[in-house]
Write a protein that holds these residues in place. Structure first.
Motif, PDB file in Angstrom:
ATOM      1  N   MET A   1       1.095  -1.195   0.351  1.00  0.00           N
ATOM      2  CA  MET A   1       0.066   0.072   0.019  1.00  0.00           C
ATOM      3  C   MET A   1       0.572   1.211   0.380  1.00  0.00           C
ATOM      4  N   ARG A   2       2.396   1.444   0.682  1.00  0.00           N
ATOM      5  CA  ARG A   2       3.002   2.605   0.932  1.00  0.00           C
ATOM      6  C   ARG A   2       3.668   3.106  -0.563  1.00  0.00           C
ATOM      7  N   LYS A   3       3.425   1.376  -1.559  1.00  0.00           N
ATOM      8  CA  LYS A   3       4.295   2.081  -2.651  1.00  0.00           C
ATOM      9  C   LYS A   3       3.029   2.468  -3.730  1.00  0.00           C
ATOM     10  N   ILE A   4       1.886   2.502  -3.604  1.00  0.00           N
ATOM     11  CA  ILE A   4       0.632   3.371  -3.877  1.00  0.00           C
ATOM     12  C   ILE A   4       0.888   4.554  -4.096  1.00  0.00           C
ATOM     13  N   PHE A   5       1.008   4.709  -2.587  1.00  0.00           N
ATOM     14  CA  PHE A   5       0.586   6.509  -2.303  1.00  0.00           C
ATOM     15  C   PHE A   5       2.025   6.815  -2.251  1.00  0.00           C
ATOM     16  N   ARG A   6       3.181   6.362  -3.214  1.00  0.00           N
ATOM     17  CA  ARG A   6       4.426   6.983  -3.533  1.00  0.00           C
ATOM     18  C   ARG A   6       4.294   8.154  -4.625  1.00  0.00           C
TER      19      ARG A   6
ATOM     20  N   LYS B   1       2.145  10.149  -6.780  1.00  0.00           N
ATOM     21  CA  LYS B   1       1.197  11.247  -6.318  1.00  0.00           C
ATOM     22  C   LYS B   1      -0.103  11.261  -7.480  1.00  0.00           C
ATOM     23  N   LYS B   2       0.390  10.739  -8.506  1.00  0.00           N
ATOM     24  CA  LYS B   2      -0.090  10.941 -10.277  1.00  0.00           C
ATOM     25  C   LYS B   2      -1.233   9.875  -9.444  1.00  0.00           C
ATOM     26  N   VAL B   3      -1.159   8.772  -9.229  1.00  0.00           N
ATOM     27  CA  VAL B   3      -2.296   7.135  -8.560  1.00  0.00           C
ATOM     28  C   VAL B   3      -3.243   7.878  -7.428  1.00  0.00           C
ATOM     29  N   VAL B   4      -2.437   8.909  -6.504  1.00  0.00           N
ATOM     30  CA  VAL B   4      -3.167   9.028  -5.413  1.00  0.00           C
ATOM     31  C   VAL B   4      -4.155   9.552  -6.004  1.00  0.00           C
ATOM     32  N   LEU B   5      -3.964  11.384  -6.553  1.00  0.00           N
ATOM     33  CA  LEU B   5      -4.520  12.128  -6.965  1.00  0.00           C
ATOM     34  C   LEU B   5      -5.509  11.298  -7.935  1.00  0.00           C
ATOM     35  N   LEU B   6      -5.384  10.321  -8.896  1.00  0.00           N
ATOM     36  CA  LEU B   6      -6.705  10.519 -10.101  1.00  0.00           C
ATOM     37  C   LEU B   6      -7.679   9.379  -9.178  1.00  0.00           C
ATOM     38  N   THR B   7      -6.950   8.643  -8.151  1.00  0.00           N
ATOM     39  CA  THR B   7      -8.024   8.133  -7.115  1.00  0.00           C
ATOM     40  C   THR B   7      -8.808   9.132  -6.653  1.00  0.00           C
ATOM     41  N   GLY B   8      -8.194  10.161  -5.781  1.00  0.00           N
ATOM     42  CA  GLY B   8      -9.193  11.461  -5.079  1.00  0.00           C
ATOM     43  C   GLY B   8      -9.987  11.764  -6.380  1.00  0.00           C
ATOM     44  N   ILE B   9      -9.506  12.349  -7.944  1.00  0.00           N
ATOM     45  CA  ILE B   9     -10.293  12.561  -8.420  1.00  0.00           C
ATOM     46  C   ILE B   9     -11.709  11.405  -8.200  1.00  0.00           C
ATOM     47  N   MET B  10     -11.458  10.650  -8.634  1.00  0.00           N
ATOM     48  CA  MET B  10     -12.555   9.686  -9.267  1.00  0.00           C
ATOM     49  C   MET B  10     -13.269   9.406  -7.966  1.00  0.00           C
ATOM     50  N   ILE B  11     -13.156   9.335  -6.838  1.00  0.00           N
ATOM     51  CA  ILE B  11     -14.047   9.375  -5.401  1.00  0.00           C
ATOM     52  C   ILE B  11     -15.255  10.373  -5.536  1.00  0.00           C
ATOM     53  N   ILE B  12     -14.387  11.769  -5.640  1.00  0.00           N
ATOM     54  CA  ILE B  12     -14.956  12.809  -5.960  1.00  0.00           C
ATOM     55  C   ILE B  12     -16.286  12.903  -6.795  1.00  0.00           C
ATOM     56  N   VAL B  13     -15.731  12.399  -8.106  1.00  0.00           N
ATOM     57  CA  VAL B  13     -16.324  12.360  -9.548  1.00  0.00           C
ATOM     58  C   VAL B  13     -18.088  11.188  -9.234  1.00  0.00           C
TER      59      VAL B  13
ATOM     60  N   ILE C   1     -13.573   1.699  -5.762  1.00  0.00           N
ATOM     61  CA  ILE C   1     -12.648   2.431  -6.030  1.00  0.00           C
ATOM     62  C   ILE C   1     -11.228   1.855  -5.659  1.00  0.00           C
ATOM     63  N   SER C   2     -11.681   1.957  -3.814  1.00  0.00           N
ATOM     64  CA  SER C   2      -9.953   1.673  -3.265  1.00  0.00           C
ATOM     65  C   SER C   2      -9.334   0.726  -4.638  1.00  0.00           C
ATOM     66  N   ILE C   3     -10.487  -0.833  -4.045  1.00  0.00           N
ATOM     67  CA  ILE C   3     -10.468  -1.573  -4.999  1.00  0.00           C
ATOM     68  C   ILE C   3      -9.773  -1.704  -6.369  1.00  0.00           C
ATOM     69  N   CYS C   4     -10.613  -0.817  -6.991  1.00  0.00           N
ATOM     70  CA  CYS C   4      -9.680  -1.254  -8.622  1.00  0.00           C
ATOM     71  C   CYS C   4      -8.756  -0.291  -8.421  1.00  0.00           C
TER      72      CYS C   4
ATOM     73  N   PHE D   1      -3.204  -0.300 -10.083  1.00  0.00           N
ATOM     74  CA  PHE D   1      -1.474   0.103  -9.634  1.00  0.00           C
ATOM     75  C   PHE D   1      -0.911  -1.706  -9.616  1.00  0.00           C
ATOM     76  N   LYS D   2      -1.445  -3.468  -9.021  1.00  0.00           N
ATOM     77  CA  LYS D   2      -0.922  -3.956  -8.891  1.00  0.00           C
ATOM     78  C   LYS D   2      -0.976  -4.033 -10.755  1.00  0.00           C
ATOM     79  N   ILE D   3      -1.618  -4.359 -12.145  1.00  0.00           N
ATOM     80  CA  ILE D   3      -1.398  -4.594 -12.828  1.00  0.00           C
ATOM     81  C   ILE D   3      -0.413  -3.654 -13.972  1.00  0.00           C
ATOM     82  N   THR D   4      -0.615  -2.413 -13.578  1.00  0.00           N
ATOM     83  CA  THR D   4       0.440  -1.469 -14.368  1.00  0.00           C
ATOM     84  C   THR D   4       1.752  -1.391 -13.594  1.00  0.00           C
ATOM     85  N   SER D   5       1.776  -1.411 -12.339  1.00  0.00           N
ATOM     86  CA  SER D   5       3.020  -1.519 -11.448  1.00  0.00           C
ATOM     87  C   SER D   5       4.153  -1.978 -12.416  1.00  0.00           C
ATOM     88  N   PRO D   6       4.307  -3.023 -12.562  1.00  0.00           N
ATOM     89  CA  PRO D   6       5.170  -3.647 -13.735  1.00  0.00           C
ATOM     90  C   PRO D   6       5.589  -2.440 -14.854  1.00  0.00           C
ATOM     91  N   LEU D   7       4.691  -2.076 -15.603  1.00  0.00           N
ATOM     92  CA  LEU D   7       4.774  -1.162 -16.670  1.00  0.00           C
ATOM     93  C   LEU D   7       4.946   0.550 -15.647  1.00  0.00           C
TER      94      LEU D   7
END
Length: 461
Positions: free
Chosen positions: A1-6, A8-20, A187-190, A195-201
């Motif tokens: 989970m820490r890697k996700i929050f490293r 910033k763009k992923v966190v920002l995208l998640t926040g935008i999705m939640i707000i929308v 949204i958290s699960i998605c 992140f898990k899918i795109t992390s290697p890329l």
């Protein structure tokens, strides 16, 4: 989970999705709530209108009195099921400055009264003022309710059907909380799965970017990456070594052109600005630049587009080759070649002069032979010219005497006082014409003298 929050763009995208999602869910619930409230008002209005109709029928058809009507109104309990758990129908009348409640299906007893001065029971207060409509207001229990009201004029009764707002709002508040919780979980699960899918890329791209940066920094020729807004993204070590400018010295293209090109900075900047709109590699050519130490060096530039950066800016990579030394060698060879050509030209010129002198000596004899012939011809020509001159002067003296005789003769005639005016004018014109003839002869003589003095060119036609 820490890697996700490293990231910033992923966190920002998640926040935008939640707000929308919250906004969409909120708008949906709000629209559903308004529609339900509208339907509720219609149902409450139907109830009070039906209640009013029944009272009117009893009065007109059965001539029932107020007591009978109040007894008969007991059947309205069946409407309570359509008014929810806490909804009710209330009937009251105005007595002096008070509102007396005659029938209530819920919490108050018969003939309960409140003062009109107390700011409660707004729906009933409007009904007793002979108004009809719907309202959201406080009831006699000081609870906020949705209510429909009307007035029965013959009996001066007010009828109100109401449901507490808390009962209506409760399922929508629960839905909103449930949507909120489910949205956050979904949204958290998605986001986690994404992140898990795109992390290697992402890691691969980061590694590629790192390798590219290392390759640029380790290159043996100057490299600069710059953006269309003028920012210099990076320069490698060779660029700094050769020019003396670090990235801090030239953070933007205007800073680079101002320091390296000085008076030509604006022209060079305009040329660089055109690179961002190209889709192929270009050779910029050689340019003389000024280093931080004040030394002039020559670089051969080439540029290629790198596409758009993640923020939409166009990037260009510019590479250069230091051709200062090769230009110096080429200039030295060119100067040496020019000296050799100049010396060779001098030798050829000397040989050509010797050949010309030999030709001159060879032609001198011919010239000596022809000179005697030319002198003899010149002597004969001079004698001929003298003879012709004598003939010309004799002819000219004759030509001069002819107009002169006419001038003298007609001048003497003019002295005769008996001449008529007509003859005088005619003689005067003759004298004038002969004077012009004499003047032309004199001019011809002068032309001949000029030709002999070579002051005038004689052209045969």
């Amino acid at each position: 989970m820490r890697k996700i929050f490293r990231h910033k763009k992923v966190v920002l995208l998640t926040g935008i999705m939640i707000i929308v999602s919250f906004v969409i869910a909120g708008i949906s619930i709000f629209l559903m709530y308004n529609n339900a409230k509208k339907q509720l008002y219609e149902r409450l209005t139907d109830i009070v209108n039906q209640e009013k109709s029944e009272i009117t029928i009893w009065l007109n058809n059965f001539h029932a009195n107020e007591s009978d009507i109040i007894k008969l109104l007991g059947h309205v309990k069946k409407y309570n099921s359509s008014l929810g758990i806490d909804g009710e129908i209330v009937i009251a009348r105005a007595v002096n400055d008070s509102i007396v409640f005659i029938i209530s299906r819920k919490s108050i007893s018969r003939h309960y009264s409140i003062s009109k001065k107390i700011p409660r029971a707004s729906p009933m207060y409007k009904a007793l003022n002979a108004e009809t409509g719907c309202i959201k207001a406080k009831d006699y229990n000081n609870d906020e309710v949705f209510a429909a009201y009307t007035f029965v004029k013959p009996l001066k009764l007010g009828i109100v059907a109401k449901i507490p707002t808390a009962e209506i709002n409760r399922p929508y508040i629960f839905s909103a909380i449930l949507v909120l919780i489910l949205t956050i979980i979904f949204i958290s699960i998605c986001s986690f799965a994404f992140f898990k899918i795109t992390s290697p890329l992402i890691n691969s791209l980061l590694e590629s970017e790192g390798r590219l940066r290392m390759a640029i920094m380790a290159a043996r020729f100057p490299i600069m990456i710059h953006a269309e807004d003028g920012e210099v993204i990076t320069i490698n070590e060779v660029w700094t070594e050769l020019t003396g400018y670090s990235h801090k010295d030239i953070p933007t293209i205007p800073d680079w052109t101002e320091k390296a090109y000085q008076r030509r900075s604006q022209v060079i900047k305009e040329t660089i600005d055109k690179l961002y709109f190209l889709d192929h590699k270009v050779e910029d050519g050689e340019s003389e630049i000024l280093t931080a130490a004040g030394k002039k060096i020559i670089w051969d530039f080439g540029s290629a587009p790198l596409g758009k950066f993640n923020n939409g800016r166009r990037l260009v990579i510019s590479m250069a080759k230091d051709v200062t030394e090769s230009k110096r060698i080429v200039d030295a060879l060119r100067k040496s070649e020019e000296k050799y050509r100049a010396l060779n030209d001098k030798v050829n010129e000397a040989n050509r002069e010797l050949q010309e002198r030999n030709n001159e000596y060879a032609s001198l004899n011919e010239e000596y032979k022809t000179q005697n012939e030319e002198l003899q011809q010149a002597k004969e020509k001079a004698e001929e010219n003298d003879r012709l001159k004598s003939v010309f002067l004799a002819n000219m003296s004759h030509e001069v005497r002819t107009p002169m005789n006419a001038i003298i003769g007609f001048s003497e005639c003019l002295m005769n006082s008996s001449l008529t005016e007509i003859k005088r004018k005619r003689f005067t014109n003759i004298i004038k014409e002969r004077t012009y003839d004499l003047l032309r002869i004199v001019e011809d003589i002068l032309d001949v003298l000029k030709i002999e003095a070579k002051q005038m060119q004689f052209i045969e036609t």
